[in-house]
Enzyme design. Structure first.
Site, PDB file in Angstrom:
ATOM      1  N   GLY A  69       4.468  37.873 -22.711  1.00  0.00           N
ATOM      2  CA  GLY A  69       3.235  36.789 -22.636  1.00  0.00           C
ATOM      3  C   GLY A  69       3.049  36.445 -21.407  1.00  0.00           C
ATOM      4  O   GLY A  69       2.669  35.152 -21.174  1.00  0.00           O
ATOM      5  N   ASP A  77      -5.373  42.782 -18.966  1.00  0.00           N
ATOM      6  CA  ASP A  77      -4.765  41.555 -18.660  1.00  0.00           C
ATOM      7  C   ASP A  77      -5.671  41.000 -17.444  1.00  0.00           C
ATOM      8  O   ASP A  77      -5.784  39.779 -17.568  1.00  0.00           O
ATOM      9  CB  ASP A  77      -3.425  41.887 -18.024  1.00  0.00           C
ATOM     10  CG  ASP A  77      -2.355  42.506 -19.128  1.00  0.00           C
ATOM     11  OD1 ASP A  77      -2.808  42.163 -20.383  1.00  0.00           O
ATOM     12  OD2 ASP A  77      -1.380  42.873 -18.750  1.00  0.00           O
ATOM     13  N   GLY A 108       2.895  38.869 -12.002  1.00  0.00           N
ATOM     14  CA  GLY A 108       3.469  40.030 -11.768  1.00  0.00           C
ATOM     15  C   GLY A 108       3.363  41.165 -12.732  1.00  0.00           C
ATOM     16  O   GLY A 108       2.411  41.163 -13.512  1.00  0.00           O
ATOM     17  N   LYS A 130      -3.816  39.709 -10.193  1.00  0.00           N
ATOM     18  CA  LYS A 130      -3.059  40.917 -10.655  1.00  0.00           C
ATOM     19  C   LYS A 130      -2.835  41.933  -9.828  1.00  0.00           C
ATOM     20  O   LYS A 130      -3.508  42.980 -10.108  1.00  0.00           O
ATOM     21  CB  LYS A 130      -3.536  41.275 -12.190  1.00  0.00           C
ATOM     22  CG  LYS A 130      -2.698  42.275 -13.002  1.00  0.00           C
ATOM     23  CD  LYS A 130      -1.671  41.747 -13.590  1.00  0.00           C
ATOM     24  CE  LYS A 130      -0.856  42.594 -14.647  1.00  0.00           C
ATOM     25  NZ  LYS A 130       0.343  42.068 -15.134  1.00  0.00           N
TER      26      LYS A 130
END
Length: 239
Positions: free
Chosen positions: A17, A57, A119, A40
């Site tokens: 998550g 993401d 990360g 990201k």
């Protein structure tokens, strides 16, 4: 010199998550009136849409941001194979250069009030033969928020991650309990144990408990986070 705030979001493992919590943090910062942007830096698992490479993401982070960075700045390394980054990079003959990421971050913080850097995987995922994501966090020199996936084994994973973060000389700004397993037994007791250990050893507060959400909602997750407390910690760390 930029006065923007920034933080690094890591996790106890992959698929626990980080992106949900990073997106929720972004939503929370926007609610506080901040211009919030996301990075990201390394994303593995890209797909093509209208001739442009995307990553799920990274797209979620953009959706939660109020400032959109250019794709090459938001994600300097967008890799096609959904694998560990050093493996995906090797398949594409790409060398993951931390200096490039640091340079992108230096530009990003001039464009927003706060930049959330997510990360990849856990805190010690290899990036090259000699460097891992811990080295990336050190190179960026940012306070760290740890996302703990609440499932069997999470206490050890949380304490090991916190220990690794501290060993690199980084500040653990706080942690978020994310209920990834709705059937986990004794979740409250596990959270209490982690909370006690991280507060005592690292003065790291619990920033919120995100329930198991179906469907996943960064907006609803943001309701569960103590954004003002985190901002206070980040501002203090920047002094």
């Amino acid at each position: 010199m930029s006065t923007a705030l920034s933080l690094f979001v890591t996790g106890t493992d992959t698929e626990i998550g980080k992106t949900l919590v990073s997106s929720a943090l972004l939503r929370g910062f926007v609610r506080e009136g901040l211009q919030a942007a996301a990075m990201k830096p390394i994303a593995a698992g890209a797909f093509e849409l209208d001739g442009v490479l995307h990553n799920e993401d990274a797209d979620q982070l953009d959706a939660a941001s109020s400032v959109l960075l250019p794709p090459d700045m938001r994600t300097p390394y967008l890799l096609k194979e959904p694998a560990a980054p050093h493996i995906a990079a090797a398949l594409e003959n790409v060398v993951l250069d931390l200096e490039r990421i640091v340079a992108c971050h230096a530009e990003a913080v001039t464009r927003a009030d706060i930049v959330v850097v997510e990360g990849v995987g856990g805190f010690r995922v290899p990036l090259t033969a000699t460097q891992d994501t811990a080295d990336l966090a050190v190179a960026l020199n940012l306070p760290v928020v740890l996302v703990v996936g609440m499932r069997l084994g999470c206490i050890s994973h949380a304490l090991l991650s916190a220990e690794a973060i501290a060993a690199r000389g980084l500040t653990l700004a706080g942690w978020v309990a994310n209920r990834v397993d709705p059937d986990m037994t004794f979740p409250d007791e596990n959270i209490a144990s982690i909370r006690e250990h991280l507060a005592r050893a690292y003065d790291a507060p619990l920033l919120g408990i995100v329930p198991h959400l179906n469907p996943i909602s960064a907006e609803r997750a943001a309701d569960r986070l103590d954004i003002p407390r985190l901002l206070q910690t980040l501002r203090h760390a920047q002094r």
